[in-house]
Design an enzyme around this catalytic site. Structure first.
Site, PDB file in Angstrom:
ATOM      1  N   CYS A 104      29.298  78.916   6.392  1.00 17.11           N
ATOM      2  CA  CYS A 104      27.966  79.459   6.647  1.00 17.11           C
ATOM      3  C   CYS A 104      27.947  80.311   7.932  1.00 17.11           C
ATOM      4  CB  CYS A 104      26.933  78.338   6.684  1.00 17.11           C
ATOM      5  SG  CYS A 104      25.237  78.930   6.424  1.00 17.11           S
ATOM      6  N   HIS A 158      27.792  75.967   1.126  1.00 24.08           N
ATOM      7  CA  HIS A 158      28.070  74.645   1.704  1.00 24.08           C
ATOM      8  C   HIS A 158      28.835  73.762   0.729  1.00 24.08           C
ATOM      9  CE1 HIS A 158      25.776  74.711   5.521  1.00 24.08           C
ATOM     10  NE2 HIS A 158      25.087  75.645   4.892  1.00 24.08           N
ATOM     11  N   GLU A 202      30.293  71.035   1.304  1.00 24.63           N
ATOM     12  CA  GLU A 202      30.109  69.610   1.596  1.00 24.63           C
ATOM     13  C   GLU A 202      28.831  69.055   0.977  1.00 24.63           C
ATOM     14  OE1 GLU A 202      27.227  71.427   4.226  1.00 24.63           O
ATOM     15  OE2 GLU A 202      29.262  71.972   3.657  1.00 24.63           O
TER      16      GLU A 202
END
Length: 368
Positions: free
Chosen positions: A252, A337, A339
């Site tokens: 990001c 993202h 994760e």
């Protein structure tokens, strides 16, 4: 105007949206954005990337599963406001320990419910992200306009969101040492690295290259975070100095910072990407990933010429750059993202790629 309303949101273009207050009381001037996720309001509330912003939730029911101790992305949320259609203050969830209202009161986060969020989200989409004033329903129009005109949105969000001290998160069976530059990092990034055998040392955004070398890491991670990437000058300089010395992985804001460190440019999107349903194409495999995103800025594809960076992923909604790589320097990054587990672990392979680069890095082989 019905007296049942006690709050309103005034946009910098003069548009007004009324609702009922929850969470903390008071007045806030914010940057207003919207998120299209159907679940995850706790993770959104506690994501440091929202520092200084108010988020309009497009899913109509918020608060119904409460807040769970294990699901926070940071210890102290930096978000300023949350705007919802319907707020539920009687959650049904065996893991719930507190209500959303209670947590927002604790951290000074202003909430407004009863808002026509569909109309507000469309307004932001059509007109673009802007300044907004969350205030009492009876604040005069001219007073609100004057406050918005004179207010300046902050440019120090990364400084505010970053850790102030170095701290460590050890893995159960450590194989690698990762220095993670905290620009507003989410907890699940650290957990994802720990799960792959990485002892993670989290460091402030203004750490020096010499201090990183003193940690003797196997790899360097640049985290997500809030604000304009051009304001994160210390991190850009750090990446410039250390690229090629350690494998680097950016997510990001870290993706944008890596691009800037190679001489590319970034620009602000009209209304950003925020949600858990953004399709991204991996140009190397041809596969489509359903990704979670939260950012206002993007890398300018036209500025990548001559930088040595290769585009690896693109957003299928607007063709923006979603991934970059420099093979020579063992550097790569993604705008989204991995994760956040947006799909069936579509993006988890990116952490495994970081592990592979660290395994093959000369700096590690020399130590072994």
């Amino acid at each position: 105007m019905s007296r049942e309303y006690n709050k309103k949101i005034v946009l910098s273009d003069g548009a007004e949206f009324y609702g009922v207050g929850f969470g903390a009381d008071g007045e806030k001037i914010v940057e207003i954005v919207f998120n299209t996720s159907m679940v995850g309001y706790q993770e959104i509330l506690s994501d440091p990337s929202y520092t200084g912003q108010a988020v309009v939730m497009t899913y109509p029911l918020i608060g119904n599963y409460g807040m769970c101790d294990d699901d926070y992305e940071t210890d102290r949320p930096g978000i300023d406001g949350m705007i919802v259609r319907e707020y539920n203050d009687e959650p049904s969830n065996f893991r719930c320990t507190r209500t959303l209202d209670q947590v927002m009161k604790q951290y000074g986060i202003v909430g407004v419910s009863g808002v026509d969020t569909r109309r507000l989200a469309r307004h932001i989409r059509d007109r673009g992200t802007c300044k907004a004033l969350i205030t009492g329903w009876d604040t005069p129009e001219l007073v609100a306009a004057a406050r918005l005109k004179t207010a300046m949105l902050p440019a120090d969000q990364v400084k505010r969101a970053s850790t102030k001290t170095v701290w460590q998160s050890p893995a159960r069976n450590p194989r690698f040492r990762v220095a993670a530059v905290d620009c507003g990092m989410k907890r699940n990034i650290v957990r994802s690295l720990n799960a792959r055998g990485c002892d993670v040392t989290v460091v402030p955004w203004d750490i020096t290259a010499e201090e990183i070398r003193g940690l003797n890491p196997d790899g360097l991670f640049l985290s997500n975070g809030p604000g304009n990437p051009e304001d994160a000058v210390p991190v850009i300089r750090l990446a410039q100095e250390l690229r090629g010395e350690y494998p680097m992985f950016g997510i990001c804001l870290g993706h944008q910072i890596l691009a800037l460190s190679y001489g590319a440019k970034t620009y602000k999107l009209k209304f950003g990407h925020r949600g858990g349903n953004h399709p991204v194409k991996n140009l190397r495999t041809g596969k489509i990933e359903i990704t979670a995103q939260n950012h206002s800025y993007a890398v300018d594809a036209g500025s990548l010429t001559g930088t040595g960076l290769e585009v690896t992923h693109v957003n299928l909604l607007d063709n923006t750059v979603e991934g970059l790589r420099c093979e020579k320097d063992r550097v790569f990054s993604v705008q989204y993202h991995p994760e956040s587990a947006p799909g069936p672990q579509d993006s988890a392979y990116l952490f495994d790629e970081f592990i592979r680069l660290m395994e093959e890095a000369p700096c590690r082989k020399e130590r072994i």
